[in-house]
Motif scaffolding. Structure first.
Motif, short mmCIF file in Angstrom:
data_model
loop_
_atom_site.label_atom_id
_atom_site.label_comp_id
_atom_site.label_asym_id
_atom_site.label_seq_id
_atom_site.Cartn_x
_atom_site.Cartn_y
_atom_site.Cartn_z
N LEU A 136 -20.75 38.99 -22.77
CA LEU A 136 -21.59 39.11 -23.96
C LEU A 136 -20.83 38.71 -25.22
CD1 LEU A 136 -23.52 42.45 -23.30
CD2 LEU A 136 -24.44 40.11 -23.29
N GLU A 137 -19.53 38.98 -25.25
CA GLU A 137 -18.74 38.56 -26.42
C GLU A 137 -18.80 37.06 -26.62
OE1 GLU A 137 -15.00 41.14 -25.61
OE2 GLU A 137 -14.69 40.14 -27.55
N GLY A 138 -18.81 36.33 -25.52
CA GLY A 138 -18.89 34.87 -25.60
C GLY A 138 -20.24 34.43 -26.16
N VAL A 139 -21.30 35.07 -25.68
CA VAL A 139 -22.63 34.73 -26.18
C VAL A 139 -22.71 35.05 -27.67
CG1 VAL A 139 -25.10 35.20 -25.96
CG2 VAL A 139 -23.65 35.18 -23.91
N ARG A 140 -22.17 36.21 -28.04
CA ARG A 140 -22.24 36.61 -29.45
C ARG A 140 -21.39 35.68 -30.31
NH1 ARG A 140 -22.47 42.16 -27.53
NH2 ARG A 140 -24.70 42.60 -27.28
N TYR A 141 -20.29 35.19 -29.74
CA TYR A 141 -19.49 34.22 -30.49
C TYR A 141 -20.34 32.99 -30.83
CZ TYR A 141 -16.49 30.28 -31.47
OH TYR A 141 -15.96 29.16 -32.05
N ILE A 142 -21.06 32.47 -29.86
CA ILE A 142 -21.89 31.28 -30.11
C ILE A 142 -22.93 31.59 -31.20
CG2 ILE A 142 -23.66 29.76 -29.10
CD1 ILE A 142 -20.88 29.02 -28.15
N LEU A 143 -23.51 32.78 -31.14
CA LEU A 143 -24.50 33.15 -32.16
C LEU A 143 -23.86 33.25 -33.54
CD1 LEU A 143 -26.47 35.74 -30.02
CD2 LEU A 143 -27.44 33.66 -31.03
N GLN A 144 -22.72 33.92 -33.61
CA GLN A 144 -22.06 34.09 -34.92
C GLN A 144 -21.53 32.76 -35.44
OE1 GLN A 144 -19.16 37.15 -34.18
NE2 GLN A 144 -20.76 38.61 -33.60
N ALA A 145 -20.95 31.98 -34.55
CA ALA A 145 -20.32 30.73 -34.99
C ALA A 145 -21.36 29.67 -35.34
CB ALA A 145 -19.37 30.22 -33.90
N SER A 146 -22.62 29.94 -35.04
CA SER A 146 -23.67 28.98 -35.41
C SER A 146 -24.54 29.50 -36.55
CB SER A 146 -24.55 28.67 -34.19
OG SER A 146 -25.10 29.85 -33.65
N GLU A 147 -24.15 30.63 -37.09
CA GLU A 147 -24.89 31.23 -38.21
C GLU A 147 -24.76 30.34 -39.44
OE1 GLU A 147 -27.52 33.79 -39.00
OE2 GLU A 147 -26.24 34.54 -37.38
N GLY A 148 -25.89 30.02 -40.05
CA GLY A 148 -25.85 29.29 -41.31
C GLY A 148 -25.56 27.81 -41.19
N LEU A 149 -25.52 27.29 -39.97
CA LEU A 149 -25.29 25.85 -39.80
C LEU A 149 -26.56 25.08 -40.20
CD1 LEU A 149 -23.51 25.62 -36.34
CD2 LEU A 149 -22.48 25.59 -38.61
N PRO A 150 -26.40 23.81 -40.54
CA PRO A 150 -27.59 22.97 -40.75
C PRO A 150 -28.21 22.52 -39.43
CG PRO A 150 -25.61 21.71 -41.15
CD PRO A 150 -25.16 23.11 -40.84
N LEU A 151 -27.83 23.18 -38.36
CA LEU A 151 -28.37 22.95 -37.03
C LEU A 151 -28.84 24.31 -36.52
CD1 LEU A 151 -28.50 21.02 -34.42
CD2 LEU A 151 -26.36 22.17 -33.78
N PRO A 153 -19.29 25.35 -32.48
CA PRO A 153 -20.65 25.00 -32.90
C PRO A 153 -20.69 24.24 -34.23
CG PRO A 153 -20.66 27.18 -31.94
CD PRO A 153 -19.21 26.75 -32.01
N ALA A 154 -19.87 24.63 -35.18
CA ALA A 154 -19.89 23.96 -36.49
C ALA A 154 -19.49 22.49 -36.34
CB ALA A 154 -18.93 24.66 -37.46
N GLU A 155 -18.53 22.26 -35.46
CA GLU A 155 -18.06 20.90 -35.26
C GLU A 155 -19.08 20.11 -34.44
OE1 GLU A 155 -15.57 19.92 -36.91
OE2 GLU A 155 -15.35 17.95 -35.98
#
Lengths: 575, 575
Positions: free
Chosen positions: A110-125, A82-84
């Motif tokens: 659910l781990e995959g969904v949570r990964y997307i949520l965590q990995a997009s935390e604090g992004l400018p998107l 997500p950051a990239e």
């Protein structure tokens, strides 16, 4: 920011953080374009007018629009984190996406969904998530997880999970499969995305009445008109492959644009880098004659309201300060992007420090006992008269045809025969260690030697491999497993090109440009081995998708999609 | 209806309840008008197409529109119960209203709000409630109740309480009064209605940024344009008195109609009976040149979506079967009305059995010790040189002017002097038994004898009385108290005309026509006593409203609205 501060700054009692002076505001609320000096404080627009601010930027009459929103995207298709992904799309003016983590959920649940949520935390998107509705996609394959209605309900606590993702199983809705209806009920009144290519008439009525209020699968105008008139929001898609803008643009009128939106669904690295993102669709729409303000309304406020994101999609008091600066409204060249009031991109460059972006670990997504792999297809009985079902690839399509051919046999087993363009294909279950291997034959890849393998294989994302020899097929799968997921081209046991995708076997941890280059190198390597398809890895990734006609292969065997049932490789005498 | 049944009927597997054949559907989603055979089952639209149904009605090409929605109304202004209000407006095609029970809440607090909810249960009119935000309206008067943020939060459990009602206290927002901001926070992201006549510039920015997203107080185009462009939905009002349609209609464009709506705010019995309701506004708008489909969109889907009523406002699969049948789109004569799929009005007649409508009891709203009343205004000191503040009535306006006159004095007390049109006015606290009586003088009513009194007196609804003698003033208040609230005209101790309003002193339990006739009789009786105002009871009802300039009277005394403070009746020598 407290409400007290917001009000005090909006009244001009306290200085704002930032004032964008001399803007021409594309006001998606009023539908007008007018001058404005726009004040921003702690991430929100406070208003326009005579404001003092600690930082003043003179825009010199350039246009300001709200940040663009992708109404439906599978982030996994970008093949990066997500950051990239944010680094790629934010400079194009995208400040929010509504994503369906369908692919990673099929691998990691659910781990995959949570990964997307965590990995997009604090992004400018801003990354909003629709809870995947179809995991596994079918019962004919082994996915990495199953998401029940109860699992879906555990996601509602997260403020960025805003609805139920595309309900692809529209037959399940129409035939009232209890587990499917349970998921619709689990949505609890939240938005439910649809996916119903070609559905019309009474069946469409039923699908909509069940609560599904969007569709991004329209390919022709009449289909979109019927769906919109019955209450569906039409998400006009321009992906890497599926491109519906020109067919659907005549749908949009001033009276119904409220129900019209833009989405990418799937854009691959090369498309993101060369064409852009929602800005690209807006640009094409305007070039095709759509009124610019209407185009921006569709890409901003209409989508924000569809997904009930009440403080997104407009530049107006109280809204999030996500906005872009444009030199003109025709070329839609994005000069600057502000996210939450911070300048995050300028002249196509992403400004935030990449190191500050979240790096989130995730469990491995590949579990295969390579040593035990055996791709032998023994021929029982009268080998000379055997006939086999062969997957016939149609270039640049994801549908296939079912061919009936006599196999090439050696030592009592069916073998790949590059001379006849008749290659073995295997789907190796990679999630649960079942040891399942589906075996079949495919025509159309044209590989003269070597093998190609990938852990991207819709929708269950088992490892799919096609090769000229069993040995290279094994070597290719071994290379994929070694990388913890990825794509590879092998010849004579040697890796020719590889793209590691260690995140769920779907996404790289490398920069988008590197992934784009590696994907290009894979294609080149496959072509060097004789493959004639323009994008062999992508074509292969759909051969394991048992919901698209006609003949497909999963880890559990060959599937006749028309019958929605397994069929044997060997055609029996009685057929 | 179960989801299973809805889907099965929509697919045509089971017969629907009702099929409306040969309709011309005013499709507010697509913005088009097209033929449709519309199937309805268990209160919902299932779709259009080839359906079987137990009952088939051939509409012969007549138009079908979604039921009309009033975006903002105080039901109390109709002076009848919700059931009776429904009887009045449903034949005009209104099938839903968003009401603010501000008046009854000022009398009875949460009990008043709950009365509206209970008394509207099961009606063929969906009554949604915005939680009153301004009870009491000011600190300068004694209301029957106070609603805190915590009280408001207790209402969210009710599925028909959908937001926070008009935040009239916009100075309280701008000056960040803690209790006011607490109420905004209590809305918890639900819609918040505004009320900010004339607010603009930075103060408007602040009010909107605080979360207020509608306004129904615009009186001129530029005001509405600024508010809409900054994100407010504009509820164009056509009430009995306040009529803004013609001023605001030029606001509406195809690009911004999503933010434009219709409301009545306050319609009195006579207006409802002679002019109608939202149909009347739609008709006037079309007559004034608004595109009919846009007009219907504003009166239906746009308002439903504003208030997040996701299954209202359209005739489409899954929506509630609230709809009307029209012979044409110009006169907007409503031929038939269906609510939840049942025919509830035809040719202007309300069809449901009135006995079946809910009758809900409510505690008495009037508590006054009549025997203790004393309207004497003693003159201390040098009576001959005294000067008093007099409320100067301006005909047909709710603003007043402050006059300074020398009073007529008898026996050491100020007395009413009909010869000079200088009458005593009193506001008698009626909620808490405080014994508070505010005393003052008013010019402009022209009563030669007798008195008029009313328990309708915005916003706290104490008893207001004006009379030529103290004795008749007492008799008038006694009559109001005797009725448990109401309006009365008295002369020489005898009731000349009366309209009992036993429900909170605001609403009758009688039919609308009877209330209309009684109100007319009150006016006639007041005129017979010499009163020259066209609607004296209504004019009087605003004399106790201390938020409208200039001089007003509450139970606690005279209020200089400009200073927002009490002022003495007698002008001091130092002024």
């Amino acid at each position: 920011m407290t409400l007290e501060t917001l009000i005090a700054v909006a009244r001009g009692e306290q200085s704002a953080d930032l004032l964008l002076k001399n803007a021409q505001l594309v006001n998606v609320l009023s539908g007008e374009i007018h001058p404005a000096d726009i004040a921003i404080h702690e991430g929100r627009i406070v208003g326009w007018g005579e404001y003092q601010a600690r930082q003043v930027v003179d825009l010199g009459g350039r246009f300001v629009c709200p940040g663009l929103i992708d109404a439906h995207v599978h982030l996994e298709s970008s093949m990066v984190r997500p950051a990239e992904f944010a680094r790629a799309v934010v400079p194009h003016g995208t400040t929010a996406v509504v994503c369906d983590p369908h692919e990673i959920a099929n691998v990691l649940g659910l781990e995959g969904v949570r990964y997307i949520l965590q990995a997009s935390e604090g992004l400018p998107l801003r990354v909003y998530v629709m809870a995947p509705s179809c995991v596994p996609a079918t019962s004919m394959e082994t996915a990495g997880a199953e998401l029940t209605a109860a699992d879906i309900e555990t996601l509602w606590d997260h403020e960025r999970v805003i609805g139920l993702a595309e309900m692809m199983n529209f037959p399940g809705v129409l035939f009232r499969v209890p587990a499917v209806l349970e998921k619709l009920r689990a949505a609890g009144g939240r938005p439910i995305d649809g996916h119903a290519p070609g559905l019309s008439g009474l069946d469409l009525n039923a699908y909509i009445a069940a609560g599904v209020r969007t569709d991004h699968e329209c390919t022709d105008l009449a289909e979109a008109q019927e769906k919109l008139g019955k209450g569906m929001h039409i998400l006009i898609r321009e992906g890497t492959t599926a491109r519906n803008l020109h067919a659907l643009l005549p749908l949009v009128t001033a009276r119904n644009a409220r129900l019209c939106h833009f989405c990418t669904d799937d854009r691959h690295p090369d498309t993101l880098l060369t064409e852009g993102h929602i800005d690209d669709i807006v640009r094409r729409a305007i070039a095709a004659g759509l009124d610019p303000v209407t185009a921006f309304q569709m890409a901003t406020i209409h989508t924000a309201e569809l997904f009930r994101l009440w403080d997104l999609g407009a530049v107006a008091p109280g809204y999030r300060a996500d906005l872009l600066v444009l030199d003109d409204l025709e070329t839609v060249q994005v000069a600057q992007v502000y996210a939450a009031g911070r300048l995050v991109a300028e002249g196509g460059r992403f400004l935030p420090d990449r190191a500050a972006l979240p790096a989130v670990s995730i469990r491995p997504g590949v579990r295969v006992d390579v040593a035990a792999l055996d791709f032998t297809i023994p021929v029982g009985g009268a080998a000379a008269e055997a006939t086999v079902r062969v997957i016939g690839v149609i270039p640049e399509q994801i549908v296939t045809e079912e061919l009936h051919l006599s196999p090439t046999v050696a030592d009592g087993a069916v073998v790949s025969d590059p001379e006849r363009d008749l290659l073995k294909i295997a789907v190796v279950e990679r999630h649960r260690g079942t040891g399942n291997v589906g075996l079949g034959l495919v025509r159309g890849f044209g590989l003269r030697r070597g093998a190609i393998a990938s852990s991207v294989a819709h929708d269950s994302h088992n490892i799919v491999v096609i090769g000229a020899t069993d040995a290279d097929m094994k070597a290719a799968v071994a290379a994929v497993v070694e990388m913890g997921g990825g794509q590879v081209v092998v010849a004579e046991g040697e890796v020719q090109a590889a793209c590691p995708l260690p995140i769920a076997g779907l996404m790289s941890d490398r920069p988008l440009e590197e992934v784009r280059d590696r994907v290009a190198a894979l294609t080149e390597a496959a072509h060097a081995l004789g493959c004639t398809l323009p994008d062999p890895l992508m074509t292969m990734s759909f051969l394991a998708l048992p919901v698209i006609p006609a003949l497909k292969l999963t880890d559990r065997g060959l599937v006749d999609v028309g019958k929605f049932d397994f069929v044997p490789l060997f055609v029996s005498d009685t057929e």
